[in-house]
Design a protein around this motif. Structure first.
Motif, PDB file in Angstrom:
ATOM      1  N   VAL A 112       0.834  -1.199   0.000  1.00  0.00           N
ATOM      2  CA  VAL A 112       0.000   0.000   0.000  1.00  0.00           C
ATOM      3  C   VAL A 112       0.871   1.254   0.000  1.00  0.00           C
ATOM      4  O   VAL A 112       0.597   2.221  -0.721  1.00  0.00           O
ATOM      5  CB  VAL A 112      -0.964  -0.035   1.192  1.00  0.00           C
ATOM      6  CG1 VAL A 112      -1.767   1.238   1.266  1.00  0.00           C
ATOM      7  CG2 VAL A 112      -1.884  -1.230   1.076  1.00  0.00           C
ATOM      8  N   TRP A 175      -1.514  -1.639  -8.393  1.00  0.00           N
ATOM      9  CA  TRP A 175      -2.507  -0.890  -7.621  1.00  0.00           C
ATOM     10  C   TRP A 175      -2.373   0.629  -7.681  1.00  0.00           C
ATOM     11  O   TRP A 175      -3.269   1.339  -7.271  1.00  0.00           O
ATOM     12  CB  TRP A 175      -2.473  -1.346  -6.161  1.00  0.00           C
ATOM     13  CG  TRP A 175      -3.102  -2.695  -5.993  1.00  0.00           C
ATOM     14  CD1 TRP A 175      -3.544  -3.523  -6.998  1.00  0.00           C
ATOM     15  CD2 TRP A 175      -3.378  -3.377  -4.781  1.00  0.00           C
ATOM     16  NE1 TRP A 175      -4.055  -4.669  -6.488  1.00  0.00           N
ATOM     17  CE2 TRP A 175      -3.968  -4.616  -5.123  1.00  0.00           C
ATOM     18  CE3 TRP A 175      -3.190  -3.073  -3.442  1.00  0.00           C
ATOM     19  CZ2 TRP A 175      -4.368  -5.536  -4.168  1.00  0.00           C
ATOM     20  CZ3 TRP A 175      -3.585  -3.992  -2.488  1.00  0.00           C
ATOM     21  CH2 TRP A 175      -4.171  -5.214  -2.853  1.00  0.00           C
ATOM     22  N   LYS A 225      -9.314   4.158   1.557  1.00  0.00           N
ATOM     23  CA  LYS A 225      -8.919   3.212   0.520  1.00  0.00           C
ATOM     24  C   LYS A 225      -7.735   2.368   0.986  1.00  0.00           C
ATOM     25  O   LYS A 225      -7.713   1.166   0.793  1.00  0.00           O
ATOM     26  CB  LYS A 225      -8.565   3.959  -0.770  1.00  0.00           C
ATOM     27  CG  LYS A 225      -8.178   3.023  -1.910  1.00  0.00           C
ATOM     28  CD  LYS A 225      -8.078   3.763  -3.226  1.00  0.00           C
ATOM     29  CE  LYS A 225      -7.409   2.931  -4.310  1.00  0.00           C
ATOM     30  NZ  LYS A 225      -8.027   1.619  -4.556  1.00  0.00           N
ATOM     31  N   ASP A 229      -7.474  -1.543   1.265  1.00  0.00           N
ATOM     32  CA  ASP A 229      -6.481  -2.210   0.415  1.00  0.00           C
ATOM     33  C   ASP A 229      -5.523  -3.071   1.230  1.00  0.00           C
ATOM     34  O   ASP A 229      -4.998  -4.070   0.742  1.00  0.00           O
ATOM     35  CB  ASP A 229      -5.684  -1.177  -0.379  1.00  0.00           C
ATOM     36  CG  ASP A 229      -6.406  -0.798  -1.665  1.00  0.00           C
ATOM     37  OD1 ASP A 229      -7.466  -1.388  -1.921  1.00  0.00           O
ATOM     38  OD2 ASP A 229      -5.907   0.073  -2.396  1.00  0.00           O
TER      39      ASP A 229
END
Lengths: 304, 336, 554
Positions: A112, A175, A225, A229
């Motif tokens: 992330v 991502w 988010k 995630d």
């Protein structure tokens, strides 16, 4: 840095700080009111604590960190000596699950973190500058979004060789467009807000506007988010582990453990159940937390 | 207006599609793999490998290979698999409908369950139902799909024999005559009820397993947008003016709240097409995800490129369709 | 709201009723249900040799002679054969009245076409075996049922290799030729044979159905299968559950653990899991160089390889991989192979011996970190003895071997990095030469026919550089020469001497770690009701014609 700030700028910053402080207080009261969010927070804290205290909790730390074999103890069901049983090489599953928490946290933060590191600045730039920069970025993210992430991940891992860090890099590369799009959208809408216009009028430099004013305010949806995630990152790494492209032996990664254990599903249930439970609880934790955040921070959702 | 907008969007897709082929071409050629030697078998001599490379046209410089590939694409020749020597287009015609069927059924299930669950959660915010729905939805996502699939298969299919364990149809009953390649649909079109029931039963477990993840996102998304819409003035006005609560919810609130949910569904279709490979592997469902992953493992270039292109194109088309739907859901939306 | 819920509920109930309303299809008839890990990508007998494609080929096509695990292959399409004294001219007399699946006769022309087809295509497979000893004029049609094969030079294992040539139907193949490919694309997924079974349905990645060829020349008297269904089933636990629940009659790629778990329920005929020719090797790169590209790596040193051979924990591998149903091999070929030397040295595990060999080679733990080191490139800095081991990603057994390798070598101060990689990548890297190749990896080899040539030549003759079975990069001119002599000789006694000498040299050089020999039980597990056909080590595949259901036989 502070002395170069214009007075108006300082006033704006102070207002923003006050707004945030009020936000934090509201957030806490909301958190306390939502049992599922608290549960999520608890699970994430449990994960962090397990990772920190792994060497003290694990009964056989060597089984998780060193190349050892206990062929004679292979596939033993749970017992006092091995509360979670042993795997096909006789290693203690409890120790591996406990040390797996460290690997999981590493995955979560690196995937992330890296995706945000790439996506957020690009998105902010595109949103702020607009024009062809934004068009190019849009097209690029289009390609990445339409390209199956799995194909991209496998290709990257095949190129660099299978390892956990390459798998994490691959996931981050898949991502980042999500973060770029989100940031760009936020920046676009915030650009029209009064306090940004005000800052621009008083001559604050564009980079300061992006970082001090816009990004700080765009952070809310990003946090939401990111926390969701984080849960998905654990699952995605497990998916790559399933096809042998994730963590390599003897790293105690949960996804790899359950994908190996699936061959023993019928007769040695403990092999998959405990790492599976660990994945389940961690993903649950991140998701409940993220979901709770979204609820708390969504201005429309306050009250009925 | 809408038609012109859609046309323009379709044209704008072209660079994206070319970008996909280029990116896929590059990434599938950079790995140090040698699919031709693999296909030639362990004992092939260098000369035999060269011979096979000429057969597949992979002895040429890379840029020529790419140009040849693009030219082939336009002419309807999508290349060949190095492993099976079969034309990629024929393979895709086999695997893609299977995926469409599976993903379509999964999305259908997810919407069927997710939207009502989301609406109820929003209407009874922070109630027991809401919290329960949240935990159930999130818990579904938190299980690795292949594990959930295996557990369902072992219990429902093997232990209790309620459903078939693997495949798309029972060979004893035969496969419905192919029309679309989507077996359930083919069975319906043929009016063959036995085959319909048989293929539907084969679809049940994989579709449910695959539905769990989108179910969660759709539930949460519906809930969030319902909450937002319900706080709007026009809903309050509608309620105050004495319209039946049911009418307010379905006719006004839900319709508007469906926009973000529809977006989510569109994105999910694309993700699931390739992302379903774990579930496909468990249930031996010959879908495009599995085809792509297995081809990737052997660096079988042209199947990788072909399937990526089809998945990418589907993704773009579905999302375009979603944009077109916005107009139906909210007539105020204009396509500029 | 309530009304809506009721509507949803009744819809759901209806769906469940539709789904469950119709019971399972009728119990399986006289059809063998195979739940297999593997897909069948290529069944062209001219280009496929190994793996599952070859099992399918064996049942769709007929060879001239068939391998049944006896001393010599038995007459099949050929009723009889003669050989010239110099072993170069072979004459085969075909059985009259045999037809291909389209009804056309199997004749000498078909035999000629079959050989010339794979020799022309030259794409690996059987071309590897016969290419060096045949050309396009080698096969001559004498009359409709007589064919003469003249070899360009003597070929010792010719008779053993003939069962790998499956006769194809020229008319059918040529009817499907595209761009002069000799039917390669079509034949990869279709058949043109005369064997006992024909394809009924072909659904790649999913289900392959085979059914009897009614006019098979052997006839269908006595108990036989009506057909075979081959379901691709990727998950081991699915296959296990399928055979337990009775849905599968045969499963494959199982582990010894699975086999033990099933022991009570399954086919217990011991001939099913006797010894086989497969051998499990840990290949060591004998031409290893360090990262600088020039300095000879530690694996170039015979003493280091011997030390590794003494350090490896064979017993752990036998336990982990085979639950005890296996043993440490004696040298580079399986004990069941002809010309095996029963007096070969076995590197029984001996850590003291391993340590002293390392010391003798100049390796010592100078910095006390537990890993031995030695200055290899003369820069005054010692290099640690550290090697990479690669396994095929996703193959858990291979990974276990790596972990055992890692743990057992750690005991003598050798560090092993265990790395997974996709098969296609490993193949590509091995093809790139010894400098790019992996230091070590694990591979199982199954010789295509029951002769040491098939086992030794591909793995240890230096002309095979580029192939992944030549993973040792073993380069010994004397062995090269012996292997060439062995294949070119038709004198059995001389061949025996040659192959035993090669075995001794390979063992003395410790070319690699001869890791495991395992009984055939885990590859294929049959349901208890399956009778007939015994496993033949040579082809490593089953002949479905000989299999039947015990319960239907009486």
């Amino acid at each position: 840095m502070a002395e170069t700030r214009l007075p108006q700028d300082l006033a704006l910053a102070a207002a923003a700080r006050a707004e945030r402080a009020r936000g934090a207080r509201v957030a806490w009261s909301l958190l306390a009111a939502s049992p599922t969010t608290l549960l999520g927070l608890g699970l994430v804290l449990l994960l962090i604590l397990t990772a920190l205290l792994a060497p003290f909790i694990a009964p056989y730390p060597d089984d998780a960190t060193k190349p050892v074999l206990h062929i004679r103890d292979r596939l033993k069901p749970p017992s006092w000596a091995h509360p979670f049983g042993t795997d096909e090489l006789g290693k203690d599953i409890l120790s591996r699950v406990v040390f797996g928490a460290r690997v999981t946290i590493e995955i979560v933060l690196r995937v992330v973190g890296l995706a945000m590191l790439i996506g957020v600045p690009l998105g902010a730039m595109a949103g702020f500058l607009g024009g062809w920069v934004s068009t190019v970025l849009l097209r690029l993210t289009d390609v990445f979004l339409a390209l199956p992430g799995l194909v991209l991940s496998i290709a990257i891992v095949m190129l660099l060789g299978p390892s956990l860090s390459h798998a994490m890099l691959a996931l981050a590369l898949v991502w980042w467009p999500g973060y770029a799009r989100l940031t760009q959208g936020q920046v676009l809408s915030l650009k029209q807000e009064g306090f940004v216009e005000a800052a621009r009028c008083v001559g604050v430099s564009p980079s300061r506007i992006i970082f001090d004013h816009i990004l700080r305010n765009a952070v809310t949806p990003l946090i939401v988010k990111a926390s969701l995630d984080m849960g998905y990152a654990i699952l995605a790494a497990a998916g790559l582990g399933y096809i042998g492209l994730g963590a390599q032996p003897p790293t105690p990664e949960w996804g790899v453990m359950i994908s190996k254990g699936r061959n023993y599903l019928a007769d040695q249930w403990w092999y998959t159940v405990f790492p599976g439970l660990a994945i389940f609880l961690s993903v649950l934790g991140f998701n409940l937390l993220g979901d709770g955040f979204r609820d708390m921070l969504d201005p429309n959702a306050h009250g009925r | 207006m809408l038609r012109r907008y859609l046309l323009r969007q379709l044209v704008a897709m072209l660079p994206t599609l070319v970008g996909i082929t280029l990116l896929t071409f590059i990434i599938s050629h950079v790995a140090p793999a040698d699919p031709v030697r693999f296909a030639a078998g362990p004992h092939a001599t260098q000369e035999q490998v060269e011979q096979l490379k000429r057969y597949f046209g992979v002895d040429q410089p890379l840029h020529l290979q790419y140009l040849n590939y693009l030219r082939g694409l336009l002419g309807g020749d999508w290349g060949r698999s190095i492993r099976s020597k079969q034309p990629v287009l024929a393979d895709l015609a086999r695997y893609f409908p299977a995926s469409l069927e599976l993903v379509g059924a999964a999305i259908f299930l997810a919407v069927l369950l997710g939207v009502p669950l989301g609406v109820v959660s929003a209407l009874r915010r922070n109630s027991l139902v809401d919290n329960l729905a949240r935990v159930v939805a999130v818990a579904g996502v938190a299980l690795p799909a292949f594990w959930l699939g295996l557990l369902l298969q072992l219990t429902l299919a093997f232990q209790w024999q309620l459903f078939p364990a693997v495949g798309r149809y029972s060979p004893e009953l035969g496969r419905p005559a192919a029309i679309t390649g989507i077996y359930t649909l083919d069975a319906l079109l043929n009016g063959n009820w036995t085959a319909f029931s048989d293929t539907l039963r084969h679809l049940a477990l994989p579709a449910f397993t695959l539905a769990v993840n989108p179910l969660a996102t759709i539930t949460r998304m519906t809930r969030a947008s319902m909450l937002e819409v319900l706080s709007r003035d026009y809903i309050k006005t509608a309620r105050a003016s004495g319209l039946a609560p049911w009418t307010v919810i379905t006719k006004y609130a839900l319709k508007n709240a469906m926009i973000p949910t529809t977006t989510m569904i569109g994105l999910n279709v694309g993700w699931l097409l390739a992302g379903s490979f774990l579930v496909e592997a468990v249930f031996s469902w010959p879908g495009i995800g599995l085809y792509t992953v297995e081809s990737s493992f052997y660096s079988d270039f042209q199947p990788i490129m072909g399937s990526t292109l089809v998945i990418g194109l589907t993704f773009l088309l579905v999302n375009l369709a979603v944009e077109a739907l916005y107009g139906l859901l909210d007539p105020r939306i204009r396509y500029g | 709201m309530k009304g809506v819920f009721q509507r949803w509920l009744s819809a759901a109930a209806l769906a469940v009723m539709v789904l469950l309303g119709i019971g399972l299809g009728g119990a399986s008839e006289n059809i063998l249900d195979v739940y297999s890990l593997v897909d069948i990508p290529n069944i062209d007998p001219g280009t496929t040799l190994d793996g599952i494609g070859s099992e399918t080929v064996r049942n769709l096509y007929d060879p001239l002679l068939r391998e049944v695990g006896e001393e010599q292959p038995i007459p099949w399409l050929a009723e009889s054969y003669e050989v010239s004294p110099d072993a170069r001219v072979w004459t085969f007399h075909l059985r009259p009245g045999v037809t291909f699946h389209d009804g056309s006769p199997v004749n000498a022309e078909a035999v000629r076409f079959t050989f010339n087809r794979f020799l022309t295509m030259n794409q690996g497979g059987v071309a590897f075996i016969f290419g060096p000893v045949m050309d396009l004029n080698s096969v001559q049609v004498i009359d409709d049922l007589t064919v003469q094969i003249t070899l360009t030079r003597p070929f010792g294992p010719f008779l053993k290799a003939i069962p790998l040539v499956f006769i194809v139907n020229p008319q059918v193949v040529l009817a499907h030729e595209v761009n002069g490919d000799l039917g390669a694309a079509w034949l990869a997924q279709n058949e043109a044979g005369s064997g006992p079974f024909v394809i009924k349905d072909w659904q790649p990645g999913q289900l392959y159905e085979f059914t009897r060829y009614d006019n098979y020349w052997q006839g269908w008297e006595g108990p036989h299968l009506q057909g075979v269904r081959w379901r691709v089933t990727r998950e081991a636990s699915t296959r296990l559950a399928a055979i337990r629940s009775g849905q599968a009659d045969r499963i494959d790629w199982m582990t010894a653990d699975d086999w033990l778990a099933l022991q009570g329920d399954t086919y217990g005929d011991p001939q099913n899991f006797g010894p086989q020719n497969n051998l499990y090797h840990i290949k060591l790169n004998n031409q290893q160089v360090l990262a600088d590209g020039v300095t000879p790596g530690p694996l170039q040193d015979k003493l280091v390889r011997q030390a590794m051979s003494y350090a490896f924990d064979y017993e752990a591998l036998v336990q982990a991989a085979a639950q005890g149903f296996g043993r440490q091999p004696q040298g580079p070929i399986a004990r069941t192979m002809p010309f095996h030397d029963d007096n070969l040295l076995i590197y029984a595990r001996d850590l003291e011996r391993a340590r002293s060999l390392l010391a003798q080679a100049g390796w010592s733990d100078s910095n006390g970190n537990g890993i031995v080191d030695k200055d290899l490139n003369g820069d005054g800095q010692p290099e640690p003895l550290e090697i990479d081991f690669v396994f095929v990603s996703g193959l858990d057994l291979y990974e276990q071997v790596g972990l055992i390798f890692q743990a057992s070598l750690a005991e003598v101060g050798i560090h092993v990095n265990v790395i997974g990689s996709p098969w296609a990548n490993i193949v590509g890297q091995q093809a790139a030469g010894p400098a790019e190749a992996w230091d070590s990896y694990y591979v199982t080899t199954a010789p295509e026919f029951n002769d040491p040539h098939a086992a030794l030549f591909p793995e240890y003759h230096s002309s095979n550089a580029g192939s992944w079975v030549y993973g040792d990069f073993y380069n010994n001119p004397q062995v090269d020469q012996l292997l060439e002599e062995g294949v070119a000789s038709a004198d059995e006694a001389r061949r025996g001497e040659i192959y035993q000498q090669v075995q001794r040299m390979l063992v003395d050089d410790a070319a690699e770690i001869f890791a495991l020999e395992v009984d055939n039980f885990a590859q294929d597990i049959f349901a208890r009701d399956v009778c007939g056909e015994k496993f033949v080590p040579g082809p490593n595949a089953w002949f479905w014609y000989g299999i039947y259901f015990c319960s239907l036989a009486s």
